[in-house]
Design an enzyme around this catalytic site. Structure first.
Site, PDB file in Angstrom:
ATOM      1  N   LYS A 175       0.821  -1.216   0.000  1.00  0.00           N
ATOM      2  CA  LYS A 175       0.000   0.000   0.000  1.00  0.00           C
ATOM      3  C   LYS A 175       0.862   1.277   0.000  1.00  0.00           C
ATOM      4  O   LYS A 175       2.075   1.221   0.276  1.00  0.00           O
ATOM      5  CB  LYS A 175      -0.938  -0.038   1.217  1.00  0.00           C
ATOM      6  CG  LYS A 175      -1.977  -1.172   1.148  1.00  0.00           C
ATOM      7  CD  LYS A 175      -2.962  -1.106   2.321  1.00  0.00           C
ATOM      8  CE  LYS A 175      -3.985  -2.215   2.241  1.00  0.00           C
ATOM      9  NZ  LYS A 175      -5.013  -2.108   3.330  1.00  0.00           N
TER      10      LYS A 175
ATOM     11  N   TYR B  92     -12.425  -2.315  -3.820  1.00  0.00           N
ATOM     12  CA  TYR B  92     -12.988  -2.407  -2.469  1.00  0.00           C
ATOM     13  C   TYR B  92     -14.515  -2.320  -2.463  1.00  0.00           C
ATOM     14  O   TYR B  92     -15.110  -1.992  -1.420  1.00  0.00           O
ATOM     15  CB  TYR B  92     -12.393  -1.309  -1.576  1.00  0.00           C
ATOM     16  CG  TYR B  92     -11.002  -1.631  -1.058  1.00  0.00           C
ATOM     17  CD1 TYR B  92     -10.774  -2.732  -0.228  1.00  0.00           C
ATOM     18  CD2 TYR B  92      -9.914  -0.825  -1.366  1.00  0.00           C
ATOM     19  CE1 TYR B  92      -9.508  -3.030   0.264  1.00  0.00           C
ATOM     20  CE2 TYR B  92      -8.637  -1.110  -0.875  1.00  0.00           C
ATOM     21  CZ  TYR B  92      -8.452  -2.217  -0.058  1.00  0.00           C
ATOM     22  OH  TYR B  92      -7.195  -2.499   0.431  1.00  0.00           O
TER      23      TYR B  92
ATOM     24  N   ASN C  88      -2.130   0.351   6.655  1.00  0.00           N
ATOM     25  CA  ASN C  88      -1.579  -0.859   7.268  1.00  0.00           C
ATOM     26  C   ASN C  88      -0.710  -1.686   6.309  1.00  0.00           C
ATOM     27  O   ASN C  88      -0.596  -2.891   6.438  1.00  0.00           O
ATOM     28  CB  ASN C  88      -2.699  -1.689   7.908  1.00  0.00           C
ATOM     29  CG  ASN C  88      -3.740  -2.133   6.903  1.00  0.00           C
ATOM     30  OD1 ASN C  88      -3.613  -1.857   5.721  1.00  0.00           O
ATOM     31  ND2 ASN C  88      -4.758  -2.825   7.370  1.00  0.00           N
TER      32      ASN C  88
ATOM     33  N   HIS D 230      -2.230  -5.404   1.588  1.00  0.00           N
ATOM     34  CA  HIS D 230      -3.508  -6.108   1.401  1.00  0.00           C
ATOM     35  C   HIS D 230      -3.201  -7.549   1.040  1.00  0.00           C
ATOM     36  O   HIS D 230      -2.233  -7.815   0.323  1.00  0.00           O
ATOM     37  CB  HIS D 230      -4.314  -5.477   0.250  1.00  0.00           C
ATOM     38  CG  HIS D 230      -5.454  -6.357  -0.197  1.00  0.00           C
ATOM     39  ND1 HIS D 230      -6.687  -6.328   0.405  1.00  0.00           N
ATOM     40  CD2 HIS D 230      -5.518  -7.332  -1.148  1.00  0.00           C
ATOM     41  CE1 HIS D 230      -7.473  -7.231  -0.163  1.00  0.00           C
ATOM     42  NE2 HIS D 230      -6.795  -7.860  -1.110  1.00  0.00           N
TER      43      HIS D 230
ATOM     44  N   GLU E   1      -9.610 -11.222  -7.328  1.00  0.00           N
ATOM     45  CA  GLU E   1      -8.714 -10.070  -7.161  1.00  0.00           C
ATOM     46  C   GLU E   1      -7.513 -10.161  -8.103  1.00  0.00           C
ATOM     47  O   GLU E   1      -7.056  -9.149  -8.624  1.00  0.00           O
ATOM     48  CB  GLU E   1      -8.257  -9.983  -5.707  1.00  0.00           C
ATOM     49  CG  GLU E   1      -9.404  -9.608  -4.759  1.00  0.00           C
ATOM     50  CD  GLU E   1      -8.983  -9.539  -3.295  1.00  0.00           C
ATOM     51  OE1 GLU E   1      -9.852  -9.215  -2.471  1.00  0.00           O
ATOM     52  OE2 GLU E   1      -7.802  -9.787  -2.978  1.00  0.00           O
TER      53      GLU E   1
END
Ligand code: UDP
Length: 140
Positions: A11, A51, A114, A117, A128
């Site tokens: 990320k 998302y 965080n 993913h 995905e």
């Protein structure tokens, strides 16, 4: 145990701090092979589509904005039990709850920023992976 593939994303908080190599080392040390990898900047539409399952959640707009705030590295990891193994290497969503030695414990800035993913099931992994990669781009 079956050889699986899972979709991983490094990320923006992690690419900004130049942690791509350190995070990739965590995967490789545990036997996951990076069989596809691309650095890109998500558009709002790409992040919203990725998302979509979270679109009713209070954190959705902020999450989309965060995911578009800098480069990400999308990647396919392959190995035995790859989906669950990657979740173990990542640690809990909230770094405050993550086990010692996990990516999120060691690198995450917050529950939102965080660092990584990872797909949460083999079914979602297939969807995905197809969202970002053509089969010919995945070289096992
Ligand atoms: N997230 C957030 N606030 C929350 C829960 C999640 O900002 O209260 C973000 C966080 O970046 C997380 C992502 O939304 O990684 C997707 O949430 P999910 O519950 O699917 O967690 P994950 O599977 O990434 O651990």
């Amino acid at each position: 145990m079956a050889i699986e593939r899972t979709l991983s994303i490094i990320k923006p908080d992690a690419t900004r701090r130049n942690l791509t190599g350190a995070i990739n080392a965590r995967f490789e040390e545990r036997g996951l092979r990076i069989v596809a990898q691309r650095r890109l900047r998500m558009t709002k539409a790409v992040a919203e589509g990725f998302y979509a399952v979270h679109k009713e959640r209070s954190f959705f707009n902020s999450l989309v904005e965060f995911m578009c705030s800098g480069p990400v590295v999308v990647q396919v990891l392959e190995g035995e039990n790859a989906v669950a193994l990657n979740r173990e290497i990542m640690g809990a969503t909230n770094p405050a709850n993550a086990d010692a030695g996990t990516i999120r414990k060691d690198f995450a800035e917050s529950i939102e920023a965080n660092s990584v993913h990872g797909s949460d099931s083999p079914e979602n992994a297939a969807k995905e992976i197809a969202y970002f990669f053509a089969e010919v781009e995945i070289v096992g």
